[in-house]
Design a protein around this motif. Structure first.
Motif, PDB file in Angstrom:
ATOM      1  N   LYS A 225     109.557 -18.347 114.425  1.00 12.35           N
ATOM      2  CA  LYS A 225     109.043 -17.205 115.164  1.00 12.35           C
ATOM      3  C   LYS A 225     110.143 -16.746 116.084  1.00 12.35           C
ATOM      4  O   LYS A 225     110.677 -17.545 116.842  1.00 12.35           O
ATOM      5  N   THR A 361     106.255 -11.337 114.084  1.00 11.35           N
ATOM      6  CA  THR A 361     104.800 -11.240 114.173  1.00 11.35           C
ATOM      7  C   THR A 361     104.180 -11.945 112.974  1.00 11.35           C
ATOM      8  O   THR A 361     103.696 -11.291 112.054  1.00 11.35           O
ATOM      9  N   HIS A 367     100.373 -18.311 111.425  1.00 12.66           N
ATOM     10  CA  HIS A 367     100.227 -18.724 112.814  1.00 12.66           C
ATOM     11  C   HIS A 367      99.266 -19.920 112.891  1.00 12.66           C
ATOM     12  O   HIS A 367      99.538 -20.924 113.543  1.00 12.66           O
ATOM     13  N   GLU A 579      95.139  -6.399 112.699  1.00 16.31           N
ATOM     14  CA  GLU A 579      96.372  -7.190 112.635  1.00 16.31           C
ATOM     15  C   GLU A 579      97.555  -6.314 112.214  1.00 16.31           C
ATOM     16  O   GLU A 579      98.629  -6.351 112.801  1.00 16.31           O
ATOM     17  N   GLN A 583     100.975  -5.439 114.298  1.00 17.35           N
ATOM     18  CA  GLN A 583     102.312  -5.752 113.776  1.00 17.35           C
ATOM     19  C   GLN A 583     103.202  -4.520 113.724  1.00 17.35           C
ATOM     20  O   GLN A 583     104.371  -4.562 114.099  1.00 17.35           O
ATOM     21  N   TYR A 586     104.231  -3.401 117.299  1.00 17.69           N
ATOM     22  CA  TYR A 586     105.120  -4.399 117.872  1.00 17.69           C
ATOM     23  C   TYR A 586     106.508  -4.334 117.228  1.00 17.69           C
ATOM     24  O   TYR A 586     107.534  -4.375 117.896  1.00 17.69           O
ATOM     25  N   GLN A 587     106.503  -4.209 115.899  1.00 17.74           N
ATOM     26  CA  GLN A 587     107.770  -4.169 115.174  1.00 17.74           C
ATOM     27  C   GLN A 587     108.577  -2.928 115.495  1.00 17.74           C
ATOM     28  O   GLN A 587     109.783  -2.991 115.712  1.00 17.74           O
ATOM     29  N   ALA A 616      99.353  -4.872 121.615  1.00 24.31           N
ATOM     30  CA  ALA A 616     100.659  -4.509 121.058  1.00 24.31           C
ATOM     31  C   ALA A 616     101.487  -3.779 122.103  1.00 24.31           C
ATOM     32  O   ALA A 616     102.683  -4.029 122.245  1.00 24.31           O
ATOM     33  N   ILE A 621     101.846 -11.084 122.446  1.00 27.65           N
ATOM     34  CA  ILE A 621     101.531 -11.619 121.128  1.00 27.65           C
ATOM     35  C   ILE A 621     100.553 -12.791 121.223  1.00 27.65           C
ATOM     36  O   ILE A 621      99.694 -12.980 120.365  1.00 27.65           O
ATOM     37  N   TYR A 625      96.987 -13.126 119.266  1.00 28.02           N
ATOM     38  CA  TYR A 625      96.569 -14.218 118.384  1.00 28.02           C
ATOM     39  C   TYR A 625      95.223 -14.794 118.818  1.00 28.02           C
ATOM     40  O   TYR A 625      94.357 -15.063 117.997  1.00 28.02           O
TER      41      TYR A 625
END
Ligand code: ADP
Ligand code: ZN
Ligand code: ZN
Length: 738
Positions: A225, A361, A367, A579, A583, A586-587, A616, A621, A625
Motif C-alpha cells: 500500500k 487504494t 484490504h 468504492e 478510488q 482519490y487517484q 475521498a 482512506i 475502509y
C-alpha cells in the motif's frame, strides 16, 4: 496408445483418440494435437495418456501434432487447471485464452538496425576529436540515451543516418545491432530519459522486507500500500532486479499497458531486451512469436495486461500486480471469466514465488485479506521527496448559479484556480467520467430520454458525425427533432460529456491549449503517447479526459486537478459503486503536485454529504475502509461473502425468464444456497437480447460450495450452451453487475 483430449469449445466433455505408432513418442499431456472432430479437424490439448481406451465406442486416430512443445511448467499447468475448475470453464477454453493458438513458427518480426554508443565513442566525444558535424550530432544524440536507438530515427540529425552510422561503427565509436520490431503500444525509443534512483529509507524498509521473502523462495503474498507518488514502482523495479540476478523471472501486470507507459518504460530502461511486452494491440502473429521466445527463455521479464499472467516464463520468481483494484484484471467475456489478480496469487503459490499486489487504494477484498493476514501488508505512507499530498476542496454544485451552462460545469472556485494556474504557467488535469458531447437527449414535455432500440441504455450525442450513439452496441442514430414518445418538439440535450466540457472550458479560457483524452481520441495507434508527450513538453495547458487520465500519469508541472462531476458513478446499480467513486477521486487527486510544486484538487459534486465522496475529498482512506467494510458486512457482500452471478440472455424475453427460473429453482432446491433472483439485469437488453440474472452469495470460508453444487448437482452442461434459445453464463466472483 490412447489419449483424452480437450478442445477449445464450450463443452466440458473430453474425447478419446488413438495415437498412431509413429507419433507415440511425441505425445504427452499438454501437447497440442490435430484431431478429426465431426466433419472437421480441430486443434486440441492432450490431458492424459493410457495404454487402454476406456471408451467403448470406436476411437478415431489423431491426425498430427500441431505444436509439440507448449512446454508449460508444472506450476503453469496446475494454474490453468485451477482456473478451469474455479471459474467453471472447460480446460480447452482456458487454454485458448492462455496460448495464442497461432503458434506461428514461420513468422519473424521485421528486424531493424539499432545503434548504441561505445566507451571509445564517449571518450572521443568528450575530447572533441570528431570533425564531421553530422557524425557529432549523431554521437551526441546517442550519448543522451541509454537504450539502443533505431538508426532510421536518427534522420532528424542527418540526412543519411545509415551511412553516417556505418562510418562511426568502422571507427569503433558505436555498435550496430539488429533488433526485432514488435509493435510497441507507443514508441519506447524516445529520448526522454529515465533516471536511476537510490531508494529512500522508507522505500528501503519495504524493499528489505520483501527481499527477505524473495530469498526464501517460498510463496509469499504482499499487499504494498503506498500513497500515489510514494515510489511503489521504484521499489518493485529494484526487487525485480534482484529476482532476475538470481536467475528467475518476473511478471508485471498493469491494468492497460498503454495507460501506464511509465512502468513499461522504466522496465525497458532497466532490463533492455530482456523485457517482453504483452498487450492488446499486438497482432496475433506478434503474440505467437513472443510466446515462442518466452518458451525458449529469451525474456526474463514480461510487462503486460491481464493475459500476461499466462506467460510461459521459466522459473517464475515474482509477480507484481500494479493497481490491483482495477476491474480490467477481470475478464468479462468470453469465459474463462478470470480475475488475473486472484490468479496471480494461485500461480505464485504453485510456483513458490513472491506476489506483490500494489495500490494506493487497494480493493476492499485485498484490504480485508490484509487484515486477516492472508496478505502481508507493507506501507509507503509518504510521497517521495518533498512532495506533499494535494489540498482538496469539495465544492457543492447546488450553490452555483444554475442558469448558465458554464456554471453547471465549472464552479467559480475551479474557474479562479484554473486561471491562476494558467498565469503561473502550470498545468491542469480535468476529469469528466463520460465521453461524448452532451449526455442524453430528453423531452421537456414528457421526460422521455432517447434510448437505444436494442439495448436499454440512453443514447449519447457525439459531435463527430452529429449523431446519437449507443455505447453498448455502437449503433449510431440520427438526432431526433421531435420526441420519440409524445411527438413534442421540446427535445433538448441534458448533461455533459468530455466533448461538451471541452467546449465550455475553451470558451471560458480562450487562450488555453486544451487536449482531450478519451476512447474517441486515443483510438489510433500511438495516439496515447502523443498526447502524453505533449503534456510532458508543456504543449498543453489543460488535459481533459475520462478515467483514463486518473492513473499512472506523473507530470511535474501539473498542480491542479478538477473533478467535474464526482457523482457520475455513484448511482450505478452495483454494490461497488461507492468504492469505485472513492478510488477514482482519490487517484485523480494524486496527479496534482507530485514533485516540488504543491498541488490542489477541486472535487465538484451535488452530493457533498455522500460518505464515499466525503472521505475521498478528505483523502481519509482509513475512514473509507471502516465505513465501506461495515456497509458490506451489514449486507453480507464481498469480502464477507463470495458473490457469483448467472446470466441468462436470449431473443425471447419469456423463454429467458422461464429458463432463469428453472435453473435458479434447481439451485434453490439443493437447500445449500439462497439464490437472489432471477431478476431482470440492470441493463435489461443489450444488442436486442433480453437479460436476466441470478446472484448467488456463498460463505467466504467455503470457496468451493457453489462449485460442489454445480459439479455435483446441477451439472456443468448448461453453461455456455444455448437451451431453448437461452444462453447461460456463469461468472464466479463477478465484478460487473450490469
Ligand atoms: P507510485 O508508483 O507510488 O505512484 P512512483 O514510483 O511513480 O510512485 O514515484 C513517483 C515519482 O517519484 C516518480 O517520478 C519517481 O521516479 C520518483 N521517485 C520515487 N522514488 C524515488 C527515489 N528513491 N529517488 C528518486 N526519485 C524517486
Ligand atoms: Zn445499443
Ligand atoms: Zn415527449
Amino acid at each position: 496408445m490412447y489419449i483424452r483430449v480437450t478442445f477449445p469449445l464450450s463443452s466440458f466433455k473430453t474425447f478419446s483418440y488413438e495415437v498412431p505408432a509413429n507419433l507415440k513418442k511425441q505425445v504427452n499431456p499438454g501437447v497440442c494435437v490435430k484431431a478429426p472432430f465431426g466433419k472437421q479437424e480441430r486443434i486440441g490439448f492432450v490431458l492424459s495418456c493410457s495404454e487402454k481406451s476406456n471408451y467403448s465406442g470406436e476411437t478415431k486416430k489423431i491426425v498430427g501434432i500441431h505444436e509439440q512443445d507448449l512446454s508449460f511448467s508444472e506450476e503453469l499447468w496446475k494454474t490453468l487447471e485451477w482456473i478451469s475448475h474455479y471459474y467453471i470453464t472447460p480446460l480447452g477454453k482456458v487454454l485458448k485464452t492462455a496460448v495464442p493458438l497461432s503458434f506461428n513458427n514461420t513468422y519473424h518480426p521485421p528486424k531493424e538496425k539499432v545503434a548504441v554508443i561505445t566507451e571509445a565513442g564517449i571518450a572521443v566525444l568528450s575530447e572533441s576529436k570528431i570533425k564531421a558535424p553530422a557524425q557529432i550530432r549523431v554521437m551526441e544524440a546517442l550519448n543522451q540515451v541509454y537504450e539502443p536507438i533505431t538508426i532510421s530515427s536518427l534522420k532528424v540529425f542527418c540526412s543519411s543516418p545509415h551511412s553516417v552510422c556505418k562510418r562511426l561503427e568502422e571507427k569503433g565509436f558505436i555498435k550496430i545491432t539488429e533488433q526485432s520490431r514488435i509493435t510497441d503500444p507507443f514508441d519506447f525509443y524516445t529520448t526522454e530519459s529515465v533516471k536511476d534512483v537510490a531508494l529512500s529509507s522508507d522505500q528501503d524498509d519495504v524493499y528489505q522486507t520483501i527481499l527477505k521473502s524473495i530469498n526464501k523462495q517460498k510463496y509469499s503474498p504482499f499487499l504494498l500500500k503506498g500513497v500515489t507518488g510514494s515510489g511503489k514502482t521504484e521499489v518493485y523495479l529494484k526487487l525485480a532486479q534482484e529476482v532476475i540476478k538470481s536467475g528467475k523471472s518476473v511478471l508485471v501486470l498493469v491494468p492497460e499497458i498503454s495507460l501506464t507507459p511509465q512502468v513499461a518504460k522504466k522496465f525497458r530502461h532497466t532490463f533492455g531486451d530482456k523485457v517482453a511486452l504483452w498487450h492488446s494491440r499486438m497482432t496475433k502473429a506478434e503474440k505467437g512469436w513472443t510466446w515462442q521466445q518466452l518458451k525458449q527463455g529469451k525474456f526474463s521479464v514480461v510487462v503486460g495486461a491481464r493475459s500476461a499472467i499466462f506467460a510461459p516464463v521459466k522459473n517464475l520468481g515474482m509477480i507484481v500486480v500494479d493497481e490491483e483494484q482495477e476491474s480490467s484484471f477481470k475478464q468479462e467475456s468470453p469465459a474463462p471469466r478470470y480475475n488475473a489478480r486472484d490468479v496471480s496469487l494461485v500461480r505464485g503459490k504453485n510456483a513458490n514465488a513472491t506476489v506483490i499486489l500494489t495500490s494506493a487504494t487497494p480493493s476492499l477484498e485485498s484490504h480485508y485479506n490484509g487484515l486477516l493476514n492472508r496478505l502481508k501488508v507493507v506501507n509507503l505512507s509518504k510521497r517521495y521527496g518533498t512532495a506533499v499530498y494535494p489540498k482538496v476542496s469539495l465544492v457543492d454544485m447546488k450553490n452555483e448559479f444554475s442558469e448558465s451552462e458554464t456554471s453547471n460545469i465549472l464552479s467559480r472556485e475551479l474557474i479562479i484556480d484554473i486561471q491562476n494556474c494558467l498565469e503561473k504557467k502550470e498545468q491542469v488535469i480535468l476529469l469528466k467520467n463520460r465521453r461524448g458531447f452532451s449526455l442524453i437527449q430528453q423531452c421537456r414535455s414528457c421526460g422521455y430520454i432517447a434510448l437505444c432500440k436494442r439495448c436499454s441504455v440512453s443514447l449519447t450525442y457525439h459531435r463527430a458525425g452529429n449523431q446519437m450513439m449507443c455505447h453498448y452496441c455502437r449503433d449510431a442514430n440520427p438526432v431526433a427533432q421531435v420526441c420519440g414518445e409524445c411527438g413534442s418538439e421540446e427535445v433538448h440535450f441534458a448533461g455533459a460529456g468530455t466533448q461538451k466540457v471541452e467546449e465550455v472550458v475553451q470558451d471560458t479560457f480562450p487562450q488555453a491549449r486544451i487536449l482531450r483524452m478519451d476512447i474517441d481520441t486515443v483510438r489510433k495507434r500511438g495516439a496515447h503517447n502523443k498526447i502524453l508527450e505533449k503534456v510532458a513538453k508543456h504543449e498543453v495547458d489543460i488535459l481533459l479526459g475520462t478515467q483514463m487520465i486518473a492513473k499512472g500519469l506523473d507530470f511535474e508541472n501539473v498542480t491542479l486537478v478538477g473533478v467535474i462531476n464526482a457523482d457520475s458513478g455513484l448511482f450505478f446499480p452495483d454494490f461497488r459503486a461507492g468504492e469505485r467513486t472513492f478510488q477514482l477521486i482519490y487517484q485523480v487527486a494524486g496527479r496534482a503536485g507530485r514533485h516540488k510544486k504543491p498541488g490542489k484538487a477541486i472535487v465538484q459534486t451535488y452530493n457533498p454529504d455522500d460518505i464515499y465522496i466525503h472521505t475521498a475529498s478528505q483523502l481519509d482512506i482509513q475512514k473509507f475502509y471502516n465505513i465501506a467494510l461495515s456497509h458490506r458486512q451489514e449486507l453480507q457482500y464481498p469480502p464477507f461473502s463470495r458473490l457469483s452471478r448467472i446470466l441468462f440472455s436470449g431473443n425471447n424475453r419469456s423463454s429467458v425468464q422461464q429458463v432463469a427460473f428453472q435453473i435458479t429453482d434447481d439451485l434453490r432446491k439443493t437447500g445449500k444456497v439462497k439464490p437472489i433472483g432471477p431478476s431482470p439485469a440492470p441493463i435489461e437488453r443489450i444488442q436486442g437480447k433480453w437479460r436476466f440474472h441470478t446472484i448467488i452469495k456463498t460463505d467466504r470460508k467455503s470457496p468451493f460450495l457453489l462449485h460442489n453444487l454445480i459439479y455435483g448437482v446441477l451439472g456443468t452442461d448448461v453453461f455456455e450452451q444455448t437451451i431453448k434459445g437461452v444462453r447461460i453464463q456463469i461468472d464466479v466472483d463477478a465484478i460487473s453487475m450490469l
